[in-house]
Design an enzyme around this catalytic site. Structure first.
Site, short mmCIF file in Angstrom:
data_model
loop_
_atom_site.label_atom_id
_atom_site.label_comp_id
_atom_site.label_asym_id
_atom_site.label_seq_id
_atom_site.Cartn_x
_atom_site.Cartn_y
_atom_site.Cartn_z
N ARG A 59 0.83 -1.22 0.00
CA ARG A 59 0.00 0.00 0.00
C ARG A 59 0.86 1.27 0.00
NH1 ARG A 59 -1.54 2.93 4.05
NH2 ARG A 59 -1.47 1.21 5.53
N TYR A 111 -12.70 16.43 -17.53
CA TYR A 111 -13.40 15.18 -17.27
C TYR A 111 -14.51 15.42 -16.23
CZ TYR A 111 -13.98 10.35 -15.83
OH TYR A 111 -14.50 9.12 -15.53
N ASP A 183 -3.66 17.57 -17.28
CA ASP A 183 -4.20 16.22 -17.47
C ASP A 183 -3.92 15.85 -18.92
OD1 ASP A 183 -5.77 14.00 -18.06
OD2 ASP A 183 -7.39 14.58 -16.70
N LYS A 208 -6.91 4.87 -19.89
CA LYS A 208 -7.18 5.21 -21.29
C LYS A 208 -6.01 4.77 -22.18
CE LYS A 208 -10.72 6.87 -19.17
NZ LYS A 208 -10.80 8.24 -18.75
#
Ligand SMILES: *Cc1c(COP(=O)(O)O)cnc(C)c1O
Length: 390
Positions: A59, A111, A183, A208
């Protein structure tokens, strides 16, 4: 440091990590391990206190499969460092909570999840956010003077593929001591590398183009070490770590990133040119078309024009819905960047939550369809569009 830092992008995508597998595997295998054992407490403390690199706990990101991925990712954007995340939104959230607490200015369309986070959720934590259109860039100076310390935008934007000038925005932001995050999901590092143009951070939804097969969810944040180190504890304690299986799958995808995106660029250009000539199309949005308003800027700051094409159908929103429903090769799905071509109607999916007036203000007509051009043959894709329009 990897052996190929100076090599071209396609070489770095394959040989971009320095780790050597004990058994000679050319790529780091999946370490599903959650925790790693040490020969002594002194060795454990060396890693815990950061004196020595090493694996410790997954983690935290201290896992060989994740290290190899992050080194390769950083190389693709010429970044000093990259952190991997379990999604693009997780990467953005960690960025905003670390570097956006004094205020965030978001320019242009973004987005849907990003807009919701900025407009509705971060303000609940007392974080000031400002959403301005690309055409309102003259407001940026005043908003930064009020104290916002992070400027965030996409270019090309979703779904109108508007181009924003990374160099110019970075100059304005830096004059106020603010940082700039781009982005870069739509362009991918093959077509655009914002850090080379003056941005401080790059974020990707690796779901993507980086993943490229519609089979993984992941994100990444890249930048210089001084800016990324403070993000580490946020990622660790928000628990937004990428899974080792996903890290390995994403590393596999990166090895074909350059050939995939270059083919998608070429096919999208052919599809855009065919749509431009089609009598039932009112408008084509594609940075590679000389008549497109952002074309000149795209030529300056991009290396390729990407695989995303938007079109306005001559007719109503319902007409566009019928075209979307009649497409056979283009699957009706709200994502992008995969090997399979996808179509969405922004007013029924990605921008459904906005009022029609707000969509109009943003230049998103109800008759718009957004195409994510995949790796099928260009002639087959054009034939599919023609039968659906016919
Ligand atoms: C999909 C997407 C995101 C969000 O990414 P997830 O991996 O779904 O969390 C952010 N920005 C852009 C431009 C996207 O297309």
């Amino acid at each position: 440091m990897s052996k190929v830092q100076k090599a071209a992008l396609s070489t770095r995508a394959i040989h971009g990590h320095s780790a050597r597998d004990a058994h000679g595997s050319p790529h780091i295998p999946i370490y599903n391990t959650t925790t790693f054992a040490f020969p002594s407490t002194a060795d454990l403390l060396d890693v815990v206190d950061g004196r020595k690199p090493g694996s410790l706990y997954t983690r935290y990101g201290l896992n060989p499969s994740i290290f190899a991925l992050e080194e390769t990712l950083a190389g693709l954007e010429n970044a000093e460092m990259a952190w991997a995340f379990c999604s693009g939104m997780a990467a953005e959230t960690a960025l905003f909570l670390t570097h956006g607490r004094e205020g965030v200015v978001c320019i242009g369309d973004a987005y849907g999840g990003t807009l919701e986070l900025l407009a509705s959720q971060l303000p609940l934590l007392g974080i000031k956010t400002h959403l301005i259109l690309g055409s309102e860039i003259d407001r940026l100076d005043a908003l930064l003077a009020e104290g916002a310390k992070l400027v965030f935008f996409e270019t090309p934007t979703n779904p109108t593929l508007e181009l924003l000038d990374i160099r110019a925005i970075a100059a304005i932001a830096h004059a106020h001591g603010a940082k700039v995050a781009v982005d870069n999901t739509f362009a991918s590092p093959v077509n655009q590398r914002p850090l080379e143009l003056g941005a401080d951070f790059v974020v990707h939804s690796a779901t993507k183009y980086l993943g490229g097969h519609s089979d993984l969810t992941a994100g990444t944040l890249m930048g210089c070490k001084a800016d990324l180190m403070p993000v580490w504890n946020w990622r660790k304690n928000l628990g937004s770590m990428i899974a080792p299986e996903t890290a390995s799958l994403l590393s596999r995808s990166l090895r074909t990133l350059v050939v995939r995106v270059q083919q998608q660029n070429a096919t999208a250009q052919t599809v855009a040119e065919a749509m431009l000539k089609h009598p039932k199309i009112a408008r084509v949005y594609y940075p590679g078309l000389p008549e497109f308003p952002g074309h000149a800027l795209a030529c300056e700051q991009m290396h390729g024009f990407g695989g995303m094409v938007s079109i306005d159908i001559k007719g109503t929103g319902d007409d566009a819905t019928r075209v979307a429903d009649r497409l056979r090769l283009f699957a009706l799905a709200p994502s992008l960047g995969g090997a399979e071509s996808l179509v969405t109607q922004p007013c029924t999916t990605t921008h459904h939550g906005l009022t029609q007036e707000e969509r109009q203000r943003r230049g998103i007509s109800d008759a718009m369809l957004r195409l994510s051009v995949g790796l099928e043959d260009a002639a087959d894709l054009i034939a599919d569009l023609e039968q659906a329009l016919g």
